[in-house]
Design a protein around this motif. Sequence first.
Motif, PDB file in Angstrom:
ATOM      1  N   THR A 143       0.836  -1.195   0.000  1.00 41.38           N
ATOM      2  CA  THR A 143       0.000   0.000   0.000  1.00 41.38           C
ATOM      3  C   THR A 143       0.876   1.252   0.000  1.00 41.38           C
ATOM      4  OG1 THR A 143      -0.108   0.204   2.413  1.00 41.38           O
ATOM      5  CG2 THR A 143      -1.736  -1.235   1.361  1.00 41.38           C
ATOM      6  N   GLY A 144       0.245   2.396  -0.286  1.00 43.46           N
ATOM      7  CA  GLY A 144       0.936   3.675  -0.162  1.00 43.46           C
ATOM      8  C   GLY A 144       1.629   4.152  -1.419  1.00 43.46           C
ATOM      9  N   GLY A 188       1.339  -2.621 -15.853  1.00 44.92           N
ATOM     10  CA  GLY A 188       1.848  -3.054 -17.148  1.00 44.92           C
ATOM     11  C   GLY A 188       0.992  -2.500 -18.261  1.00 44.92           C
ATOM     12  N   HIS A 189      -0.205  -2.052 -17.892  1.00 47.36           N
ATOM     13  CA  HIS A 189      -1.146  -1.495 -18.865  1.00 47.36           C
ATOM     14  C   HIS A 189      -1.617  -0.098 -18.453  1.00 47.36           C
ATOM     15  CE1 HIS A 189      -1.459  -5.452 -20.815  1.00 47.36           C
ATOM     16  NE2 HIS A 189      -1.457  -5.934 -19.591  1.00 47.36           N
ATOM     17  N   THR A 190      -1.940   0.057 -17.186  1.00 46.69           N
ATOM     18  CA  THR A 190      -2.492   1.316 -16.700  1.00 46.69           C
ATOM     19  C   THR A 190      -2.005   1.564 -15.283  1.00 46.69           C
ATOM     20  OG1 THR A 190      -4.560   2.564 -16.482  1.00 46.69           O
ATOM     21  CG2 THR A 190      -4.590   0.285 -15.745  1.00 46.69           C
ATOM     22  N   THR A 191      -2.178   2.793 -14.820  1.00 42.81           N
ATOM     23  CA  THR A 191      -1.731   3.162 -13.474  1.00 42.81           C
ATOM     24  C   THR A 191      -2.935   3.326 -12.559  1.00 42.81           C
ATOM     25  OG1 THR A 191       0.240   4.261 -14.341  1.00 42.81           O
ATOM     26  CG2 THR A 191      -0.448   4.842 -12.103  1.00 42.81           C
ATOM     27  N   LEU A 192      -2.895   2.680 -11.397  1.00 41.02           N
ATOM     28  CA  LEU A 192      -3.971   2.718 -10.404  1.00 41.02           C
ATOM     29  C   LEU A 192      -3.520   3.547  -9.202  1.00 41.02           C
ATOM     30  CD1 LEU A 192      -4.800  -1.126 -10.338  1.00 41.02           C
ATOM     31  CD2 LEU A 192      -5.813   0.641 -11.824  1.00 41.02           C
ATOM     32  N   SER A 193      -4.443   4.282  -8.631  1.00 39.99           N
ATOM     33  CA  SER A 193      -4.185   5.033  -7.398  1.00 39.99           C
ATOM     34  C   SER A 193      -5.180   4.591  -6.334  1.00 39.99           C
ATOM     35  CB  SER A 193      -4.319   6.540  -7.644  1.00 39.99           C
ATOM     36  OG  SER A 193      -3.330   6.987  -8.556  1.00 39.99           O
ATOM     37  N   GLY A 194      -4.760   4.671  -5.089  1.00 39.57           N
ATOM     38  CA  GLY A 194      -5.637   4.317  -3.978  1.00 39.57           C
ATOM     39  C   GLY A 194      -5.902   2.833  -3.855  1.00 39.57           C
ATOM     40  N   GLN A 195      -5.108   2.013  -4.510  1.00 44.57           N
ATOM     41  CA  GLN A 195      -5.278   0.567  -4.490  1.00 44.57           C
ATOM     42  C   GLN A 195      -4.091  -0.102  -3.785  1.00 44.57           C
ATOM     43  OE1 GLN A 195      -7.943  -1.449  -6.319  1.00 44.57           O
ATOM     44  NE2 GLN A 195      -8.876   0.532  -5.854  1.00 44.57           N
ATOM     45  N   ALA A 196      -4.341  -1.314  -3.327  1.00 44.59           N
ATOM     46  CA  ALA A 196      -3.280  -2.149  -2.782  1.00 44.59           C
ATOM     47  C   ALA A 196      -2.999  -3.275  -3.764  1.00 44.59           C
ATOM     48  CB  ALA A 196      -3.686  -2.723  -1.429  1.00 44.59           C
ATOM     49  N   LEU A 197      -1.720  -3.652  -3.879  1.00 41.57           N
ATOM     50  CA  LEU A 197      -1.310  -4.801  -4.686  1.00 41.57           C
ATOM     51  C   LEU A 197      -1.187  -6.008  -3.757  1.00 41.57           C
ATOM     52  CD1 LEU A 197      -0.255  -5.973  -7.405  1.00 41.57           C
ATOM     53  CD2 LEU A 197       2.038  -5.279  -6.661  1.00 41.57           C
ATOM     54  N   LEU A 198      -1.864  -7.091  -4.107  1.00 39.15           N
ATOM     55  CA  LEU A 198      -1.929  -8.261  -3.236  1.00 39.15           C
ATOM     56  C   LEU A 198      -1.059  -9.393  -3.771  1.00 39.15           C
ATOM     57  CD1 LEU A 198      -5.798  -8.297  -2.578  1.00 39.15           C
ATOM     58  CD2 LEU A 198      -4.000  -7.101  -1.282  1.00 39.15           C
ATOM     59  N   MET A 199      -0.361 -10.054  -2.837  1.00 43.51           N
ATOM     60  CA  MET A 199       0.569 -11.115  -3.185  1.00 43.51           C
ATOM     61  C   MET A 199       0.411 -12.265  -2.202  1.00 43.51           C
ATOM     62  SD  MET A 199       4.736 -10.825  -3.011  1.00 43.51           S
ATOM     63  CE  MET A 199       4.841 -10.785  -1.204  1.00 43.51           C
ATOM     64  N   GLY A 251      -4.116 -10.079  -6.993  1.00 44.02           N
ATOM     65  CA  GLY A 251      -5.071  -9.068  -7.424  1.00 44.02           C
ATOM     66  C   GLY A 251      -4.837  -7.725  -6.761  1.00 44.02           C
ATOM     67  N   PHE A 252      -5.887  -6.910  -6.746  1.00 45.81           N
ATOM     68  CA  PHE A 252      -5.861  -5.563  -6.195  1.00 45.81           C
ATOM     69  C   PHE A 252      -7.098  -5.384  -5.319  1.00 45.81           C
ATOM     70  CE2 PHE A 252      -4.410  -5.678 -10.583  1.00 45.81           C
ATOM     71  CZ  PHE A 252      -3.117  -5.199 -10.483  1.00 45.81           C
ATOM     72  N   CYS A 253      -7.035  -4.406  -4.441  1.00 45.72           N
ATOM     73  CA  CYS A 253      -8.227  -4.031  -3.674  1.00 45.72           C
ATOM     74  C   CYS A 253      -8.049  -2.599  -3.206  1.00 45.72           C
ATOM     75  CB  CYS A 253      -8.445  -4.977  -2.494  1.00 45.72           C
ATOM     76  SG  CYS A 253      -7.279  -4.765  -1.140  1.00 45.72           S
ATOM     77  N   GLN A 270      -9.499  -1.415   2.282  1.00 45.50           N
ATOM     78  CA  GLN A 270     -10.311  -2.630   2.411  1.00 45.50           C
ATOM     79  C   GLN A 270      -9.448  -3.877   2.246  1.00 45.50           C
ATOM     80  OE1 GLN A 270     -13.851  -2.504  -0.117  1.00 45.50           O
ATOM     81  NE2 GLN A 270     -13.964  -0.259   0.086  1.00 45.50           N
ATOM     82  N   LEU A 271      -8.371  -3.958   3.005  1.00 46.99           N
ATOM     83  CA  LEU A 271      -7.431  -5.064   2.873  1.00 46.99           C
ATOM     84  C   LEU A 271      -8.037  -6.363   3.389  1.00 46.99           C
ATOM     85  CD1 LEU A 271      -4.093  -3.408   4.097  1.00 46.99           C
ATOM     86  CD2 LEU A 271      -5.041  -3.502   1.779  1.00 46.99           C
ATOM     87  N   PRO A 272      -7.625  -7.503   2.842  1.00 41.24           N
ATOM     88  CA  PRO A 272      -8.098  -8.786   3.364  1.00 41.24           C
ATOM     89  C   PRO A 272      -7.739  -8.932   4.851  1.00 41.24           C
ATOM     90  CG  PRO A 272      -6.924  -9.075   1.283  1.00 41.24           C
ATOM     91  CD  PRO A 272      -6.711  -7.656   1.703  1.00 41.24           C
TER      92      PRO A 272
END
Length: 386
Positions: free
Chosen positions: A10-11, A17-28, A35-37, A41-43
């Motif tokens: 986060t942060g 790779g295609h577009t830029t997201l803001s306000g999202q978290a990258l999940l691993m 995915g993203f969320c 609203q983190l898991p």
Amino acid sequence: MTAHPTTAFTGADIFTGHTTLSGQALLMQMGKITGFCPADQLPQNAKKIELQGGLLAPGFIDLQVNGGGGVLLNEAPCAEGLATICKAHAPLGTTALLPTLITDSPQVNAATRAAAREALANDTLGFLGLHLEGPHLSIAKRGAHAEELVRPMKEQDLQNLIALKQDLPVLMVTVAPENVSDEQIRRLSEAGIYVSLGHSTAGFARTSEALAAGARGVTHLFNAMTGLGHREPGMVGAALSNGAAWAGLIADGYHVQKEMLNLALRAKQGPAKIFLVTDAMSTIGTDMDHFTLNGRRINRADGRLTLENGTLAGADLDMISAVRFVINELGLSKEEALRMASLYPAQAIGLSATLGQFSEGADASILHLSYDMQINAVWIKGEQAA
């Protein structure tokens, strides 16, 4: 059974790779992107890695890397040499690469193939396969390749390559169309080998024939090949006008003038793209001022690597520097520059489902970049590497 926890980055903004997201978290999870969320609203029970701004981007993929960390593959054709090269490029953003063997003796070739199989068995972080640049090249366009080792492809050479590909995820070979037949190219391609054309005097027609036979593209566009001419478009013209032909490009300002780089980027027909390669030598990650290749001294000065006669011999370049060059000198957007270093090479080798973009099931090979393209941190398959 205990579930494997999710890690949430986060942060930072996220370039997928295609577009830029803001306000999202990258999940691993377990070294894979899940995915993203929304960042708020983190898991449940997610492990949080909170970043202070900047950009998350897919790790770079370099399909032409001769060395790094003081090691040149030709001089250290062993599993330890491959691991050193991969490790040297990780802090510079390259999370998957093809160590590249320049034309050498049959003994060095055999040792390199054995080393590649061992590196794969060892799960060497960042190791993707091999790029064999030569020995089936043009003597006239050999560049830094040793003249006495350059030769046409024989049946046993072809059989050895097909056998090697059965053991490696990716095998790229650079050949000159005048030293291999269309039938050989077809058989290599059908075996899953990425055939790239280069170090060649072939013109537009012969290059086009080789591409039709199954070659996937060209090696370091413009360098060591026939150039654009108004009556003979050359290998460069064939690569730019063929929509299926990929092209690697050394963007350091020395191998190709920036005006010609811009011209090529505007001219390239798709859907195949131009992707960045470094052609890096052993100097990367060191303060070396020279090294040896096939018994010849290579000098390092002012961002260039040259033989004693001034011939360019690989590049003193890392991938994040190439990305910055095409942004700052060519005016490309950050997003397109990053695609040239990640998504496009992944597409070229047919691995974009797992590399070069953030999509569900892709490898969690992640860069945290500042907005001026400095590297803050690197993860390879979920493991922090820098």
